[in-house]
Design a protein around this motif. Structure first.
Motif, PDB file in Angstrom:
ATOM      1  N   GLY A 235       0.799  -1.214   0.000  1.00  0.00           N
ATOM      2  CA  GLY A 235       0.000   0.000   0.000  1.00  0.00           C
ATOM      3  C   GLY A 235       0.831   1.262   0.000  1.00  0.00           C
ATOM      4  O   GLY A 235       0.515   2.238   0.675  1.00  0.00           O
ATOM      5  N   VAL A 236       1.941   1.247  -0.747  1.00  0.00           N
ATOM      6  CA  VAL A 236       2.820   2.409  -0.905  1.00  0.00           C
ATOM      7  C   VAL A 236       3.308   2.881   0.469  1.00  0.00           C
ATOM      8  O   VAL A 236       3.015   3.992   0.921  1.00  0.00           O
ATOM      9  N   ALA A 237       4.047   2.007   1.141  1.00  0.00           N
ATOM     10  CA  ALA A 237       4.625   2.328   2.448  1.00  0.00           C
ATOM     11  C   ALA A 237       5.952   3.049   2.236  1.00  0.00           C
ATOM     12  O   ALA A 237       6.897   2.488   1.684  1.00  0.00           O
ATOM     13  N   VAL A 238       5.985   4.307   2.654  1.00  0.00           N
ATOM     14  CA  VAL A 238       7.185   5.136   2.517  1.00  0.00           C
ATOM     15  C   VAL A 238       7.965   5.069   3.826  1.00  0.00           C
ATOM     16  O   VAL A 238       7.442   5.416   4.882  1.00  0.00           O
ATOM     17  N   ASP A 376      -5.126   6.909   6.065  1.00  0.00           N
ATOM     18  CA  ASP A 376      -3.799   7.475   5.826  1.00  0.00           C
ATOM     19  C   ASP A 376      -3.649   7.753   4.338  1.00  0.00           C
ATOM     20  O   ASP A 376      -4.162   7.009   3.496  1.00  0.00           O
ATOM     21  N   VAL A 377      -2.946   8.824   4.023  1.00  0.00           N
ATOM     22  CA  VAL A 377      -2.573   9.149   2.644  1.00  0.00           C
ATOM     23  C   VAL A 377      -1.063   9.348   2.634  1.00  0.00           C
ATOM     24  O   VAL A 377      -0.524  10.104   3.444  1.00  0.00           O
ATOM     25  N   ARG A 378      -0.359   8.658   1.752  1.00  0.00           N
ATOM     26  CA  ARG A 378       1.104   8.702   1.760  1.00  0.00           C
ATOM     27  C   ARG A 378       1.620   8.477   0.343  1.00  0.00           C
ATOM     28  O   ARG A 378       0.923   7.924  -0.504  1.00  0.00           O
ATOM     29  N   GLY A 379       2.846   8.876   0.110  1.00  0.00           N
ATOM     30  CA  GLY A 379       3.416   8.636  -1.201  1.00  0.00           C
ATOM     31  C   GLY A 379       4.687   9.409  -1.422  1.00  0.00           C
ATOM     32  O   GLY A 379       5.150  10.184  -0.561  1.00  0.00           O
ATOM     33  N   LYS A 380       5.269   9.178  -2.595  1.00  0.00           N
ATOM     34  CA  LYS A 380       6.479   9.874  -3.023  1.00  0.00           C
ATOM     35  C   LYS A 380       6.380  10.031  -4.534  1.00  0.00           C
ATOM     36  O   LYS A 380       6.229   9.053  -5.261  1.00  0.00           O
ATOM     37  N   GLY A 381       6.434  11.287  -5.011  1.00  0.00           N
ATOM     38  CA  GLY A 381       6.256  11.509  -6.434  1.00  0.00           C
ATOM     39  C   GLY A 381       4.867  11.071  -6.859  1.00  0.00           C
ATOM     40  O   GLY A 381       3.871  11.334  -6.173  1.00  0.00           O
ATOM     41  N   LEU A 382       4.802  10.373  -7.987  1.00  0.00           N
ATOM     42  CA  LEU A 382       3.524   9.874  -8.493  1.00  0.00           C
ATOM     43  C   LEU A 382       3.336   8.400  -8.149  1.00  0.00           C
ATOM     44  O   LEU A 382       2.900   7.599  -8.961  1.00  0.00           O
ATOM     45  N   LEU A 383       3.670   8.055  -6.919  1.00  0.00           N
ATOM     46  CA  LEU A 383       3.431   6.732  -6.346  1.00  0.00           C
ATOM     47  C   LEU A 383       2.762   6.966  -5.000  1.00  0.00           C
ATOM     48  O   LEU A 383       3.414   7.322  -4.016  1.00  0.00           O
ATOM     49  N   ILE A 384       1.428   6.801  -4.967  1.00  0.00           N
ATOM     50  CA  ILE A 384       0.636   7.267  -3.832  1.00  0.00           C
ATOM     51  C   ILE A 384      -0.349   6.194  -3.386  1.00  0.00           C
ATOM     52  O   ILE A 384      -0.908   5.462  -4.216  1.00  0.00           O
ATOM     53  N   GLY A 385      -0.561   6.097  -2.078  1.00  0.00           N
ATOM     54  CA  GLY A 385      -1.545   5.178  -1.517  1.00  0.00           C
ATOM     55  C   GLY A 385      -2.526   5.913  -0.619  1.00  0.00           C
ATOM     56  O   GLY A 385      -2.134   6.798   0.147  1.00  0.00           O
ATOM     57  N   VAL A 386      -3.795   5.543  -0.712  1.00  0.00           N
ATOM     58  CA  VAL A 386      -4.845   6.068   0.162  1.00  0.00           C
ATOM     59  C   VAL A 386      -5.423   4.872   0.909  1.00  0.00           C
ATOM     60  O   VAL A 386      -6.147   4.058   0.337  1.00  0.00           O
ATOM     61  N   GLY A 422      -1.955  -6.636  -0.688  1.00  0.00           N
ATOM     62  CA  GLY A 422      -1.749  -7.304   0.585  1.00  0.00           C
ATOM     63  C   GLY A 422      -2.733  -8.415   0.872  1.00  0.00           C
ATOM     64  O   GLY A 422      -2.508  -9.257   1.734  1.00  0.00           O
ATOM     65  N   GLY A 423      -3.879  -8.413   0.167  1.00  0.00           N
ATOM     66  CA  GLY A 423      -4.865  -9.461   0.378  1.00  0.00           C
ATOM     67  C   GLY A 423      -5.389  -9.451   1.793  1.00  0.00           C
ATOM     68  O   GLY A 423      -5.866  -8.446   2.289  1.00  0.00           O
ATOM     69  N   ARG A 424      -5.271 -10.595   2.478  1.00  0.00           N
ATOM     70  CA  ARG A 424      -5.819 -10.681   3.833  1.00  0.00           C
ATOM     71  C   ARG A 424      -5.036  -9.821   4.825  1.00  0.00           C
ATOM     72  O   ARG A 424      -5.488  -9.569   5.925  1.00  0.00           O
ATOM     73  N   CYS A 425      -3.838  -9.382   4.431  1.00  0.00           N
ATOM     74  CA  CYS A 425      -3.016  -8.562   5.317  1.00  0.00           C
ATOM     75  C   CYS A 425      -2.832  -7.179   4.704  1.00  0.00           C
ATOM     76  O   CYS A 425      -2.029  -7.007   3.789  1.00  0.00           O
ATOM     77  N   TYR A 426      -3.591  -6.217   5.173  1.00  0.00           N
ATOM     78  CA  TYR A 426      -3.401  -4.824   4.789  1.00  0.00           C
ATOM     79  C   TYR A 426      -3.585  -4.626   3.285  1.00  0.00           C
ATOM     80  O   TYR A 426      -2.747  -4.052   2.609  1.00  0.00           O
ATOM     81  N   GLY A 427      -4.708  -5.108   2.779  1.00  0.00           N
ATOM     82  CA  GLY A 427      -4.978  -5.003   1.349  1.00  0.00           C
ATOM     83  C   GLY A 427      -6.062  -4.016   1.015  1.00  0.00           C
ATOM     84  O   GLY A 427      -6.745  -4.192   0.020  1.00  0.00           O
ATOM     85  N   THR A 428      -6.255  -2.976   1.817  1.00  0.00           N
ATOM     86  CA  THR A 428      -7.334  -2.031   1.535  1.00  0.00           C
ATOM     87  C   THR A 428      -6.800  -0.621   1.302  1.00  0.00           C
ATOM     88  O   THR A 428      -7.362   0.359   1.762  1.00  0.00           O
ATOM     89  N   THR A 429      -5.706  -0.537   0.569  1.00  0.00           N
ATOM     90  CA  THR A 429      -5.173   0.748   0.155  1.00  0.00           C
ATOM     91  C   THR A 429      -5.432   0.957  -1.331  1.00  0.00           C
ATOM     92  O   THR A 429      -5.129   0.082  -2.145  1.00  0.00           O
ATOM     93  N   ILE A 430      -6.011   2.093  -1.678  1.00  0.00           N
ATOM     94  CA  ILE A 430      -6.170   2.469  -3.075  1.00  0.00           C
ATOM     95  C   ILE A 430      -4.818   2.955  -3.579  1.00  0.00           C
ATOM     96  O   ILE A 430      -4.207   3.857  -3.003  1.00  0.00           O
ATOM     97  N   ALA A 431      -4.336   2.331  -4.637  1.00  0.00           N
ATOM     98  CA  ALA A 431      -3.051   2.706  -5.222  1.00  0.00           C
ATOM     99  C   ALA A 431      -3.291   3.643  -6.398  1.00  0.00           C
ATOM    100  O   ALA A 431      -4.152   3.395  -7.240  1.00  0.00           O
TER     101      ALA A 431
END
Length: 460
Positions: A235-238, A376-386, A422-431
């Protein structure tokens, strides 16, 4: 049969039936394809076109890869010209485009590297594992250095070894058991810190855990550490700025190679040509793919520091050469296209644009944190996760169906977004990972569409 000029429902349906009767698609369930399809026939900039004439803003750049955008006809001309001159010869010999591309990559890396060409990111990481193991046999005779330290929730490819290196249990489960050559440690996922701590008071517990794993396994058995600078799959972990330099320090301390996976991060995506350049580290092995050609041709590479290359240099009788071959590696047509792709990125300052437009898009998406389901909203450049949650206090994940509802709403409104793997583990981030040519107006549309999805759908 052509759909390029005038959408014809009968022709489109014929293609759908032809596909359903013959094609095995990756990841997507075929039963769902029977109900709804996108038959892509063209694209320009950040937009793709369905056979029925519907246009979609592709906020995922295909599979994180169409960096210079769709519709660059000059790359077709480059490919055709190279095919006429030399369509193919094995890369045991030299060819002009591959030599040019390797020199270009070396320059972009700051010098001091050699490049081995393959076809995909999975192959690039796989070759990195093999090169590392052979290097360790050369440099540490009598020691059995074969293990790779990776992170849970990481993604490094789809071969058995790269799946094993990755840390996504749901992706790996159907192919078990694995070799056990890959050791996993907690990731630098600050929003969901595995240790229940907060940065910076955590003291980088994730780095300490990696050192504990190296010591626990025995440094004399560990060959490399593999990391994505920004973890896409979870999920785009910076990571914190100090994280990657600290990991490099561990590698130097214990004589371990640092393998950086730039398959998604690389070629301008994060606002630097390569994401590790944000952190001032000097990797021993770097896997690149995707943006190297913006997916106009299949090509990837395993880039090795000269001190690693030197271990493979010697008299033929010593048998030190790289024990690895790839039929299409260094393909002259793919290499020629990749060279021109990189030139376009440089001419149009797309790396700088990714930094500037990415900051604008991240700021717009951060405004969505007023919605109770945005954790959470996070990212670097044009690589972003919500990252979306049911409850901010508990950080409980959305149900899979709820996340699918967000993605489907956006697609029905003409915007394609992705999800973390992430599927069953932390898979609810919009990329969100659009082409680097995305405009501010298109960024506004992405933010507006996602905002309306959150306002419309029921997350209770």
């Amino acid at each position: 049969m052509s759909l390029l000029n005038s959408p014809d429902p009968a022709i489109r349906e014929a293609v759908v039936q032809q596909d359903l009767g013959n094609v095995l698609h990756p990841i997507v369930q075929h039963k769902s394809l029977e109900a709804k399809q996108i038959v892509v026939t063209g694209g320009t900039g950040s937009t793709i076109i369905d056979a029925d004439g519907t246009e979609y803003l592709d906020a995922m750049a295909g599979l994180w890869c169409v960096n210079i955008g769709y519709g660059r006809g000059e790359l077709a001309d480059v490919a055709a010209d190279q095919m006429r001159e030399l369509s193919y010869f094995p890369h045991t010999a030299m060819n002009v485009p591959a030599a040019q591309l390797a020199e270009k990559i070396n320059e972009l890396m700051g010098g001091g590297y050699h490049t081995y060409f393959v076809n995909s990111g999975s192959e690039a990481n796989e070759a990195g594992f093999k090169i590392t193991r052979q290097y360790m046999k050369h440099e540490y005779p009598g020691q059995y250095r074969f293990k790779t330290v990776s992170r849970y929730y990481a993604y490094h490819g789809t071969t058995l070894a790269t799946l094993d290196a990755g840390g996504m249990g749901e992706r790996k489960a159907k192919f078990e058991p694995y070799s056990g050559d890959f050791v996993h440690v907690p990731p630098p996922y600050c929003y969901r810190c595995p240790f229940g701590l907060s940065y910076p008071s955590c003291g980088l517990a994730c780095v300490k855990a990696m050192e504990a794993a190296i010591l626990g396994e025995g440094p004399e058995t560990v060959a490399q550490v593999i990391v994505e600078p920004v973890m896409s799959g979870v999920g785009v972990a910076v990571p914190p700025d100090e994280y990657l330099p600290e990991i490099e320090g561990l590698c130097r301390k214990y004589g371990i190679l640092l393998h950086i996976d730039e398959v998604i991060n690389g070629f301008g995506r994060t606002g630097k040509m390569f994401a590790h350049q944000h952190y001032g580290v000097s990797p021993d092995i770097i896997a690149v793919a995707k943006g190297i050609s913006s997916a106009y041709m299949p090509i990837a590479a395993t880039v090795v520091k000269n001190r690693v290359f030197d271990s493979f240099y010697g008299d033929p009788a010593e048998n030190r050469q790289v024990a690895q071959v790839n039929t299409y590696g260094g393909h002259p047509v793919a290499a020629a296209v990749a060279v021109r792709n990189i030139e376009i990125m440089q001419e149009e300052r797309l790396t700088d644009r990714a930094a500037e437009t990415g900051a604008y898009l991240l700021d717009g998406l951060s405004g969505l944190t007023s919605h109770k389901n945005v954790g959470d909203v996070r990212g670097k450049g044009l690589l972003i996760g919500v990252e979306l949650v049911k409850d901010r206090a508990t950080k409980e994940q959305l149900d899979a169906a709820q996340l699918t509802g967000v993605i489907d709403f956006c697609r029905d409104q003409g915007v394609i977004v992705g999800r973390s793997g992430g599927g069953r583990c932390y898979g609810t981030t919009i990329a969100i990972c659009p082409p680097l040519v995305v405009t501010r107006a298109e960024c506004d549309r992405i933010v507006d569409t996602l905002g309306r999805a959150l306002a419309t759908l029921d997350f209770n």
